[in-house]
Write an enzyme that holds these catalytic residues in place. Structure first.
Site, mmCIF file in Angstrom:
data_model
loop_
_atom_site.group_PDB
_atom_site.id
_atom_site.type_symbol
_atom_site.label_atom_id
_atom_site.label_comp_id
_atom_site.label_asym_id
_atom_site.label_seq_id
_atom_site.Cartn_x
_atom_site.Cartn_y
_atom_site.Cartn_z
ATOM 1 N N GLU A 1 0.870 -1.192 0.000
ATOM 2 C CA GLU A 1 0.000 0.000 0.000
ATOM 3 C C GLU A 1 0.903 1.237 0.000
ATOM 4 O O GLU A 1 2.008 1.214 0.567
ATOM 5 C CB GLU A 1 -0.827 -0.018 1.293
ATOM 6 C CG GLU A 1 -1.590 1.246 1.610
ATOM 7 C CD GLU A 1 -2.209 1.230 3.027
ATOM 8 O OE1 GLU A 1 -1.627 0.609 3.942
ATOM 9 O OE2 GLU A 1 -3.287 1.833 3.180
ATOM 10 N N LYS B 1 -9.346 2.014 -1.759
ATOM 11 C CA LYS B 1 -9.529 1.433 -0.421
ATOM 12 C C LYS B 1 -10.879 1.829 0.192
ATOM 13 O O LYS B 1 -11.197 3.019 0.320
ATOM 14 C CB LYS B 1 -8.394 1.905 0.495
ATOM 15 C CG LYS B 1 -8.383 1.277 1.882
ATOM 16 C CD LYS B 1 -7.132 1.727 2.608
ATOM 17 C CE LYS B 1 -6.989 1.100 3.985
ATOM 18 N NZ LYS B 1 -5.721 1.563 4.628
ATOM 19 N N CYS C 1 -4.775 -3.070 2.795
ATOM 20 C CA CYS C 1 -4.499 -2.943 4.217
ATOM 21 C C CYS C 1 -5.663 -3.273 5.139
ATOM 22 O O CYS C 1 -6.003 -4.434 5.302
ATOM 23 C CB CYS C 1 -3.951 -1.558 4.502
ATOM 24 S SG CYS C 1 -3.023 -1.578 6.028
HETATM 25 N N1 ING Z 1 -3.192 0.216 8.757
HETATM 26 C C1 ING Z 1 -3.658 -0.593 9.792
HETATM 27 C C2 ING Z 1 -4.245 -1.910 9.347
HETATM 28 O O1 ING Z 1 -5.439 -2.093 9.231
HETATM 29 C C3 ING Z 1 -4.810 -0.829 11.893
HETATM 30 C C4 ING Z 1 -4.557 0.107 10.760
HETATM 31 C C5 ING Z 1 -3.767 -1.424 12.578
HETATM 32 C C6 ING Z 1 -6.089 -1.129 12.200
HETATM 33 C C7 ING Z 1 -4.026 -2.321 13.616
HETATM 34 C C8 ING Z 1 -6.377 -2.018 13.256
HETATM 35 C C9 ING Z 1 -5.334 -2.601 13.959
HETATM 36 O O2 ING Z 1 -3.454 -2.796 9.162
HETATM 37 C C10 ING Z 1 -3.792 0.632 7.610
HETATM 38 N N2 ING Z 1 -3.071 1.398 6.780
HETATM 39 O O3 ING Z 1 -4.953 0.353 7.354
#
Ligand code: ING
Length: 354
Positions: A90, A167, A212
């Protein structure tokens, strides 16, 4: 055999059409006869050799050109290892800038691409066409009419863009939140994707994309599963620390990464290729853990570092058939008359208190 029956058979046998094709058919049989059993198996199997190109950190100060040079080096290595497809993370062209708060969003438009390919990325597309390797990578998209998306593209082996995804699930928040150890402002800088979850016939199979946070939501995989997806490509940038639960260590977050991707693969009988941008970006840690998971939910390859690292695996798309025709034969087993809440209700509504 009665005369009528013979004449009827004669009508059924399309002699003129077959006769015209006979030489080609015989040539094909002759060439197959020359191949070994393994070669026949492989040539008849739908193998896509995938390179998961995990990338190490990209600092704010790094230029697009610096980054494209690293991506091309990974692509050259992928080609040398026989890859048909390379999958990048990403926001592969820039640092994960949504960790920074800026009052005037327009100041961050420099992190976005107005055209794809653009000047800085054209060398990557040219190298892909030279190598005849398909690619998937994520970037921040600024559309001509001023919309901002967290986007990914899929190209075919000639370097042509054949698919785009924006996204859908944007984690984080819009305004600065002081209780957080670090900000996660994707809702500030991006709009939710407006293209939905699609799939494309490419590389001899059915390929889908997500980005992601999408990998944590079962709906992402199921909507593509209902379109027969055989390989889902997902780039990610995931902080190593939970901004709201500092005691949640790296191991737990890597566990959730594996759990989400393995479940999505298994429950939809599809390959999933999940590729990290990792390492310390201007002091902020992103975890690695890039994965290739097979349609039975098994991890067949996993990154060991938090740098540029290539995982290469020959994925047999026909390995999706067993799951899709038995336990996850959607047409045979799903009962959609009971699933209404999934699309009619956004947030959970518990029963009234006693
Ligand atoms: N990053 C993270 C992901 O979903 C996150 C945000 C991290 C959400 C940990 C929940 C727990 O992997 C992105 N860019 O979405």
């Amino acid at each position: 055999m009665t005369e009528r029956h013979e004449s009827c058979l004669a009508e059924k046998t399309p002699r003129p059409r077959y006769a015209a094709r006979r030489p080609a058919v015989e040539a094909a049989i002759a060439s197959l006869a020359k191949k070994s059993r393994q070669e026949i198996r492989t040539s008849l199997m739908r193998i896509v050799t995938v390179a998961a190109a995990q990338m190490g950190p990209i600092q704010k100060a790094d230029s697009r050109e610096d980054v494209v040079r690293r991506m091309i080096a990974l692509m050259d290595e992928a080609k040398a290892k026989g890859a048909d497809l390379i999958v990048y993370p990403e926001l592969a062209l820039t640092t994960f800038f949504p960790r920074w708060y800026v009052e005037d969003r327009a100041e961050f438009d420099n992190w976005f691409e107005r055209e794809m390919p653009g000047t800085a990325t054209r060398p990557l597309f040219e190298r892909a066409a030279q190598h005849r390797i398909a690619m998937n990578f994520g970037y921040a998209e600024l559309t001509p009419d001023g919309h901002h998306f967290n986007t990914a593209v899929l190209t075919d082996k000639s370097g042509r863009i054949v698919g785009k995804y924006r996204k859908v699930h944007l984690p984080g928040h819009v305004e600065f939140e002081s209780h957080r150890s670090h900000q996660h402002l994707e809702k500030r800088y991006f709009e939710p994707g407006d293209l939905g979850f699609n799939v494309w016939r490419e590389l001899g199979g059915v390929i889908g994309m997500a980005i992601c946070n999408d990998r944590r939501w079962p709906e992402t995989y199921r909507v593509m599963g209902l379109q027969g997806v055989e390989m889902v490509l997902i780039g990610y940038n995931t902080p190593s620390v939970n901004a709201e639960r500092s005691e949640e260590g790296l191991e737990k977050r890597l566990f959730h990464n594996r759990l989400s991707v393995q479940a999505g693969a298994y429950q939809n009988a599809t390959w999933v290729v999940a590729v990290a941008k990792a390492g310390i970006e201007d002091g902020h840690a992103l975890f690695g853990g890039s994965l290739i998971v097979d349609p039975n939910g098994e991890i067949v390859a996993e990154a060991k570092t938090e740098e540029d690292e290539l995982l290469v695996h020959a994925c047999d798309l026909d390995a999706t058939v067993f799951g899709k025709t038995t336990i996850f034969n959607f047409a045979q087993h799903r009962r959609i008359e009971h699933y209404g809440l999934i699309t009619s209700r956004t947030g959970a509504v518990p029963p009234p208190a006693k």
